[in-house]
Motif scaffolding. Structure first.
Motif, PDB file in Angstrom:
ATOM      1  N   PRO A 336      42.160  28.026  44.774  1.00 29.02           N
ATOM      2  CA  PRO A 336      41.399  28.717  44.190  1.00 29.02           C
ATOM      3  C   PRO A 336      41.664  30.120  43.235  1.00 29.02           C
ATOM      4  CG  PRO A 336      40.564  29.307  46.367  1.00 29.02           C
ATOM      5  CD  PRO A 336      41.827  28.241  46.811  1.00 29.02           C
ATOM      6  N   THR A 338      40.780  33.646  40.849  1.00 25.06           N
ATOM      7  CA  THR A 338      39.066  34.930  41.185  1.00 25.06           C
ATOM      8  C   THR A 338      39.673  34.803  39.747  1.00 25.06           C
ATOM      9  OG1 THR A 338      39.488  34.687  43.341  1.00 25.06           O
ATOM     10  CG2 THR A 338      38.396  36.676  41.508  1.00 25.06           C
ATOM     11  N   SER A 341      34.393  38.614  38.607  1.00 26.41           N
ATOM     12  CA  SER A 341      33.079  38.151  39.644  1.00 26.41           C
ATOM     13  C   SER A 341      32.636  37.144  40.396  1.00 26.41           C
ATOM     14  CB  SER A 341      32.003  39.126  39.341  1.00 26.41           C
ATOM     15  OG  SER A 341      31.865  38.530  38.514  1.00 26.41           O
ATOM     16  N   THR A 342      33.907  36.013  39.367  1.00 31.90           N
ATOM     17  CA  THR A 342      33.727  34.902  40.212  1.00 31.90           C
ATOM     18  C   THR A 342      35.555  34.719  40.809  1.00 31.90           C
ATOM     19  OG1 THR A 342      32.716  34.681  38.409  1.00 31.90           O
ATOM     20  CG2 THR A 342      33.534  32.285  38.683  1.00 31.90           C
ATOM     21  N   ALA A 343      35.537  33.781  41.718  1.00 32.15           N
ATOM     22  CA  ALA A 343      36.003  32.599  42.033  1.00 32.15           C
ATOM     23  C   ALA A 343      35.776  31.298  42.624  1.00 32.15           C
ATOM     24  CB  ALA A 343      36.428  33.009  43.290  1.00 32.15           C
TER      25      ALA A 343
ATOM     26  N   VAL B  61      35.659  34.807  48.105  1.00 32.85           N
ATOM     27  CA  VAL B  61      36.894  33.899  48.227  1.00 32.85           C
ATOM     28  C   VAL B  61      37.460  33.370  48.751  1.00 32.85           C
ATOM     29  CG1 VAL B  61      38.810  36.349  47.505  1.00 32.85           C
ATOM     30  CG2 VAL B  61      38.793  34.042  46.791  1.00 32.85           C
ATOM     31  N   LEU B  64      36.531  29.737  49.843  1.00 34.06           N
ATOM     32  CA  LEU B  64      36.877  29.237  48.521  1.00 34.06           C
ATOM     33  C   LEU B  64      38.228  28.713  49.611  1.00 34.06           C
ATOM     34  CD1 LEU B  64      35.565  29.663  45.362  1.00 34.06           C
ATOM     35  CD2 LEU B  64      34.723  27.541  46.893  1.00 34.06           C
ATOM     36  N   GLU B  65      38.485  29.751  50.133  1.00 28.84           N
ATOM     37  CA  GLU B  65      40.064  29.693  50.425  1.00 28.84           C
ATOM     38  C   GLU B  65      40.229  28.659  51.389  1.00 28.84           C
ATOM     39  OE1 GLU B  65      40.819  33.702  49.847  1.00 28.84           O
ATOM     40  OE2 GLU B  65      42.273  33.440  48.499  1.00 28.84           O
ATOM     41  N   THR B  68      38.928  25.135  50.831  1.00 35.57           N
ATOM     42  CA  THR B  68      40.379  24.637  50.661  1.00 35.57           C
ATOM     43  C   THR B  68      41.801  24.030  51.137  1.00 35.57           C
ATOM     44  OG1 THR B  68      40.249  25.596  48.361  1.00 35.57           O
ATOM     45  CG2 THR B  68      42.664  24.993  48.079  1.00 35.57           C
ATOM     46  N   LEU B  80      48.992  28.351  53.310  1.00 34.22           N
ATOM     47  CA  LEU B  80      47.903  28.687  51.577  1.00 34.22           C
ATOM     48  C   LEU B  80      47.407  30.913  52.557  1.00 34.22           C
ATOM     49  CD1 LEU B  80      46.359  27.938  49.514  1.00 34.22           C
ATOM     50  CD2 LEU B  80      44.194  28.116  50.510  1.00 34.22           C
ATOM     51  N   THR B 122      31.677  42.866  46.813  1.00 34.03           N
ATOM     52  CA  THR B 122      32.400  42.304  45.114  1.00 34.03           C
ATOM     53  C   THR B 122      33.162  41.047  46.209  1.00 34.03           C
ATOM     54  OG1 THR B 122      34.861  43.544  45.911  1.00 34.03           O
ATOM     55  CG2 THR B 122      33.335  44.887  44.737  1.00 34.03           C
ATOM     56  N   ILE B 123      33.718  40.017  44.927  1.00 32.53           N
ATOM     57  CA  ILE B 123      34.279  38.481  45.404  1.00 32.53           C
ATOM     58  C   ILE B 123      35.649  38.862  46.470  1.00 32.53           C
ATOM     59  CG2 ILE B 123      36.253  38.539  42.829  1.00 32.53           C
ATOM     60  CD1 ILE B 123      33.832  35.473  44.319  1.00 32.53           C
TER      61      ILE B 123
END
Lengths: 413, 229
Positions: A336, A338, A341-343, B61, B64-65, B68, B80, B122-123
């Protein structure tokens, strides 16, 4: 999490992509289905065998008991090759394989068994030709294109046939004794009928032929469950009595798609027969791979036993239609990454059309691998559909063109 | 301008916005439902407060990691890097237990967790801003075990449920403002695998105003990962 689905076509020269044709087609994916939620749930909840979740898989929508594999050996069970949620298959005609394992007391990783494998074309991004609307409980594409270079069959043809000039043998079915012939599809195709080389002794009455999904765990073979995928009957009293047999065709009222990498059983029964009024299935001795081996069992039970003294193969022919093929590339996962504010991350796969004809893609899906325990015993891996999309605009791929299909899951806070 | 104003009816009515936000078509997300009941871990306790199911604000995030890691079958020889809840970079491989959030009673390192921070997520958040730890001391709450509702679906949506109770026996009210989901994942240590914890969801309750849980009452959080076609 929103997901974009992007498709692009490429023109090739000497098999190498040289330029994109037109602009990429992009649509918001509408497609995470129940199988994806089940895959997440199994890992979130650390489901063990006793609590396993029933999931549908690609081969006939059969229910499998899926869980977080926990091998019963080793001291560190967190170190292993866990196939759950795995989608990164290779390309072409190869297969993934599962290597369960754990760490032993000496700190070494110990691989236990290499168990069932799954063809690359059943794992990762897959494409097909049907545009039936998506539902949350979809468990397969409605018409997946398999891997290869074959053209679509406009009518029913012979897909696989086992016949031989070898001096045949035979085994009989009657009463509760049934025969089963295991088949393993060589390609994706829709099964319309089967032909069996059989003859009668006396008057066996109505014969029943069924197709069962087979669970292949370790060295044992079982019916996955007691419900057949297809069933048809024929009048056994009209069969020849010639021991060379005749090819009797049973056309099914509906069709199923057979998937490479899965094993199916064709069972033959003569329920009203007896040892003097039976159906005989012509066979030949064989020491070939066990997936074609015949067995005998009792109808209504979960499995079969090999016929002594040796292995034999029953003569049969599968009639169906290939929807056409594309050559599957490997699944690529990037990210991924980043930004603000998006990933997001990307899942992509290339499909090359070398079939000699056009291929129209109307549906795209994503499948993953799941560890599963058999209904009775044994362990294997299965394919679960995680996502399916119907394209707003179908994409026609001419011969030699390459199609890129890419999913981009994206989260924004 | 709403229809009442356009008609000039002069009614002094407040426009009510539904509490519940639903997922958009094609979206995979989670919804969050919050309740406060009377009693300590009493499933039959009277419901005192209820924030109905609403759309969660944030997968972060690490979700998603970890996806993955499993999607890609990422192994121990090429793991990872992912930030854990202690802000350490851990080199994560696929495992039987990736994304395991089955926290036991008293385990505040795994499963649904709660806190008093009110900063917007926050992301790249890797932990709660200010976690409420397990216990019965001042500012602490008793963490129940995480339970799960099996996946189900209707004509448009599939989901499953992750639930946890938090009982307040601290002696004073606690205002819970943030919730998160902490999950296991593994790296290869010197002699065996090492498990660490990673946040995959981070939300504020009632936009950070939070919900007050009086002493002697229990907070219930239902996270519901969902997909709508």
């Amino acid at each position: 999490m929103k997901t974009l689905l992007t498709l692009a076509k490429y023109k090739t020269e000497n098999g190498v992509p040289v330029r994109m044709i037109g602009k990429p087609y992009v649509q918001e994916s509408r497609s995470w289905v129940k199988g994806f939620l089940q895959g997440l749930y199994i890992n979130h909840a650390e489901l063990e065998t006793a609590q396993s979740e029933l999931v549908n898989d690609l081969a006939g929508g059969n229910l499998f008991k899926a869980d977080c594999d926990e091998p019963s050996y080793g001291t560190d069970k967190s170190r292993g090759t866990n196939p759950n949620l795995f989608i990164a298959a290779g390309g072409g005609h190869g297969s993934i394989f599962r290597v369960p394992g754990a760490q032993n007391s000496s700190g070494e990783f110990h691989a236990y068994n290499i168990e069932q494998t799954r063809p690359f074309s059943t794992v990762g991004i897959i494409v097909g030709g049907d545009n039936t609307a998506v539902t949350p409980t979809d468990w397969k594409l409605h018409q997946q294109f398999g891997n290869g270079r074959e053209q679509a069959d406009a009518s029913t043809v012979s897909i696989q046939k086992l016949d031989s000039a070898t001096t045949p043998s035979q085994y009989e079915a009657y009463g509760t004794t049934e025969m089963v012939m295991f088949i393993s599809p060589e390609k994706h195709f829709r099964l319309y009928s089967v032909k069996l080389k059989i003859y009668r002794e006396g008057s066996p009455g109505t014969l029943t032929v069924k197709i069962f999904p087979i669970f292949w765990g370790y060295y044992n073979m079982y019916k996955l469950n007691m419900t057949e995928l297809l069933s048809q009957t024929t009048d056994g009293d009209t069969l020849t009595t010639d021991t060379a047999g005749e090819w009797r065709e049973l056309v099914f009222a509906s069709q199923i798609d057979l998937v490479p990498g899965y094993v199916y059983g064709i069972t033959l029964q003569a329920p009203s027969g007896n040892s003097s009024n039976s159906v005989h299935w012509v066979s030949r001795p064989s020491n070939e791979y066990w997936k074609s081996t015949e067995l005998r069992g009792t109808s209504g039970t979960t499995g079969w036993a090999s016929i002594s003294p040796g292995s034999y193969q029953f003569y049969h022919e599968l009639m169906g239609r290939n929807p056409g093929e594309l050559e599957y590339g490997g699944v690529e996962i990037s990210g991924p990454s980043t930004s603000g504010s998006t990933a997001e991350f990307n899942i992509r796969r290339y499909f090359t059309n070398l079939s000699g004809e056009s291929r129209t893609v109307r549906e795209v899906g994503l499948t993953g691998v799941q560890s599963s325990v058999g209904m009775t015993s044994g362990r294997s891996i299965i394919n679960i559909l995680y996502a399916r999309d119907v394209l707003g605009t179908a994409i026609t791929l001419a011969n030699t063109e390459i199609l890129l299909a890419q999913y981009t899951p994206k989260i924004t806070v | 301008m709403n229809i009442i104003s356009r008609l000039g009816l002069g009614l002094n009515k407040k426009v009510v916005v539904p509490d519940r936000s639903i997922l958009l078509p094609g979206e995979f997300n989670a919804t969050v439902e919050v309740l406060v009941r009377e009693g300590i871990f009493d499933p039959n306790g009277k419901v005192l407060k209820h924030i109905p199911e609403k759309r969660a604000e944030s997968f972060v995030v690490q979700f998603l990691e970890l996806l993955t890691v499993q999607f890609g079958g990422i192994g121990e020889v090429y793991p990872l890097p992912i930030t854990d809840i202690e802000n350490n970079t851990r080199y994560i491989q696929n495992s039987y237990y990736t994304l395991n959030c089955k926290g036991d009673i008293g385990d505040d390192s795994k499963g649904i967790v709660v806190g008093t921070g009110a900063t917007s997520p926050t992301i790249s958040d890797y932990k709660l801003q200010t976690q409420i730890v397990h216990g019965s001391g001042s500012g602490e709450m008793l963490y129940g075990g995480v339970t799960f509702g099996a996946p189900t679906s209707d004509s448009t949506t599939s989901h499953f449920t992750i639930t946890r109770d938090f009982a307040n026996s601290s002696g004073a009210a606690i205002v819970v403002k943030e919730i998160g989901l902490y999950n296991n994942a593994f790296t290869l240590g010197v002699s065996r695998t090492l498990g660490f914890w990673f946040m995959t969801l981070h939300d504020l309750i009632d936009s950070g105003s939070g919900i007050s849980v009086a002493n002697g009452n229990t907070l219930t959080i239902n996270y519901r990962p969902s997909a709508t076609i």
